[in-house]
Design a protein around this motif. Structure first.
Motif, short mmCIF file in Angstrom:
data_model
loop_
_atom_site.label_atom_id
_atom_site.label_comp_id
_atom_site.label_asym_id
_atom_site.label_seq_id
_atom_site.Cartn_x
_atom_site.Cartn_y
_atom_site.Cartn_z
N LEU A 124 0.83 -1.10 -0.08
CA LEU A 124 -0.11 0.01 -0.02
C LEU A 124 1.00 1.31 -0.14
O LEU A 124 0.47 2.26 -0.79
CB LEU A 124 -1.03 0.06 1.20
N LYS A 125 1.94 1.15 0.74
CA LYS A 125 2.73 2.41 0.58
C LYS A 125 3.36 2.85 -0.96
O LYS A 125 3.36 4.03 -1.19
CB LYS A 125 4.07 2.21 1.53
N TRP A 126 3.73 1.66 -1.42
CA TRP A 126 4.24 1.74 -2.86
C TRP A 126 3.09 2.21 -3.64
O TRP A 126 3.25 3.15 -4.61
CB TRP A 126 4.70 0.54 -3.27
N ILE A 127 1.87 1.97 -3.72
CA ILE A 127 0.77 2.23 -4.32
C ILE A 127 0.48 3.69 -4.00
O ILE A 127 0.31 4.56 -5.02
CB ILE A 127 -0.39 1.49 -3.91
N VAL A 128 0.38 4.30 -2.63
CA VAL A 128 0.35 5.70 -2.41
C VAL A 128 1.40 6.57 -3.10
O VAL A 128 1.22 7.66 -3.71
CB VAL A 128 0.22 5.76 -1.00
N LEU A 129 2.62 6.00 -3.03
CA LEU A 129 3.70 6.72 -3.56
C LEU A 129 3.47 7.07 -5.11
O LEU A 129 3.57 8.00 -5.65
CB LEU A 129 5.02 5.83 -3.41
N LEU A 130 3.21 5.77 -5.91
CA LEU A 130 2.82 5.95 -7.29
C LEU A 130 1.66 6.96 -7.48
O LEU A 130 1.83 7.65 -8.63
CB LEU A 130 2.64 4.54 -7.96
N VAL A 131 0.66 6.82 -6.87
CA VAL A 131 -0.59 7.81 -6.96
C VAL A 131 0.07 9.13 -6.94
O VAL A 131 -0.37 9.91 -7.58
CB VAL A 131 -1.75 7.14 -6.02
N LEU A 132 0.63 9.24 -5.58
CA LEU A 132 1.09 10.76 -5.56
C LEU A 132 2.19 11.32 -6.56
O LEU A 132 2.01 12.42 -6.85
CB LEU A 132 1.88 10.91 -4.12
N MET A 133 2.97 10.47 -7.20
CA MET A 133 3.71 10.95 -7.99
C MET A 133 3.00 11.23 -9.45
O MET A 133 3.41 12.14 -10.19
CB MET A 133 4.51 9.67 -8.44
N ASN A 134 1.90 10.63 -9.53
CA ASN A 134 0.87 10.90 -10.61
C ASN A 134 -0.02 12.17 -10.41
O ASN A 134 -0.73 12.64 -11.51
CB ASN A 134 0.21 9.73 -11.04
N GLN A 135 -0.02 12.76 -9.42
CA GLN A 135 -0.92 13.63 -8.93
C GLN A 135 -0.06 15.23 -8.96
O GLN A 135 0.67 15.60 -8.11
CB GLN A 135 -1.58 13.65 -7.62
N PRO A 136 -0.38 16.05 -10.04
CA PRO A 136 0.34 17.43 -9.90
C PRO A 136 -0.06 18.17 -8.51
O PRO A 136 -1.21 17.96 -8.11
CB PRO A 136 -0.42 18.13 -11.36
N GLY A 137 1.00 18.93 -8.10
CA GLY A 137 0.60 19.66 -7.07
C GLY A 137 0.82 19.00 -5.48
O GLY A 137 0.73 19.40 -4.50
N GLN A 138 1.40 17.83 -5.84
CA GLN A 138 1.47 16.56 -4.75
C GLN A 138 2.99 16.49 -4.32
O GLN A 138 3.29 15.41 -3.71
CB GLN A 138 0.60 15.61 -5.02
N GLU A 139 3.95 17.38 -4.89
CA GLU A 139 5.08 17.16 -4.72
C GLU A 139 5.58 17.13 -3.14
O GLU A 139 6.32 16.23 -2.86
CB GLU A 139 6.15 18.21 -5.50
N ALA A 140 5.22 17.93 -2.42
CA ALA A 140 5.64 17.73 -0.85
C ALA A 140 5.09 16.42 -0.42
O ALA A 140 5.83 15.88 0.53
CB ALA A 140 4.99 19.04 -0.09
N ALA A 141 3.71 16.21 -0.59
CA ALA A 141 3.23 14.91 0.10
C ALA A 141 3.93 13.64 -0.70
O ALA A 141 4.15 12.69 0.07
CB ALA A 141 1.82 14.70 -0.28
#
Length: 158
Positions: A124-141
């Motif tokens: 799940l941590k990896w899934i979250v990482l990949l999702v956040l990487m794909n979301q513009p404006g979520q660089e800090a997260a």
């Protein structure tokens, strides 16, 4: 899909998505590389499909956004496949502004798309990482999540 899909996603992230090296321009070259690394071709195709669906999900309409004080009720399938630790991780990430409610839903969708009997907290941590990487404006997260993935120390109390 099984754990091999997550292994492929991790391999792709660590070798290409972290920005240090560009992936081969030809997808067939990348498929060949993954086959040489020992990943079954069927699982490679499932991983590519999973990534394509993730990329497409950003362009899908967000729909109705829940309020700040809404409560997420998990379906029976989600409850079965996401154990208490995984659901706790999602809550922790949301409460600490690493995941928005919309991103949380996308993480759950992508986790269930793995079509495994259950999703571990590490997966799940990896899934979250990949999702956040794909979301513009979520660089800090994304940076905070990347620290959590690579640091083995627990990040929250149960």
């Amino acid at each position: 899909m099984n754990e091999n899909v997550v292994d492929i996603l991790i391999y792709l992230y660590e070798n290409y998505m972290d920005g240090e090296q560009a992936p081969p321009a030809d997808h067939n070259d990348l498929r060949d590389e993954l086959a040489q690394a020992g990943f079954p071709s069927g699982e490679v195709e499932k991983a590519f499909s999973w990534l394509d669906e993730l990329a497409d999900s950003y362009q899908a309409p967000a729909g109705c956004s829940p309020g700040d004080h809404s409560l997420r009720i998990y379906t029976d399938e989600e409850h079965t496949r996401l154990d208490a630790d995984s659901r706790g991780l999602l809550m922790f990430l949301e409460q600490n502004s690493i995941l928005t409610q919309t991103a949380r839903e996308l993480v759950i969708d992508r986790a269930l798309a793995l079509d495994t009997p259950f999703i571990t907290e590490e997966e799940l941590k990896w899934i979250v990482l990949l999702v956040l990487m794909n979301q513009p404006g979520q660089e800090a997260a994304f940076a905070r999540m990347e620290d959590m993935v690579y640091n083995e120390a627990p990040v929250y109390l149960h």
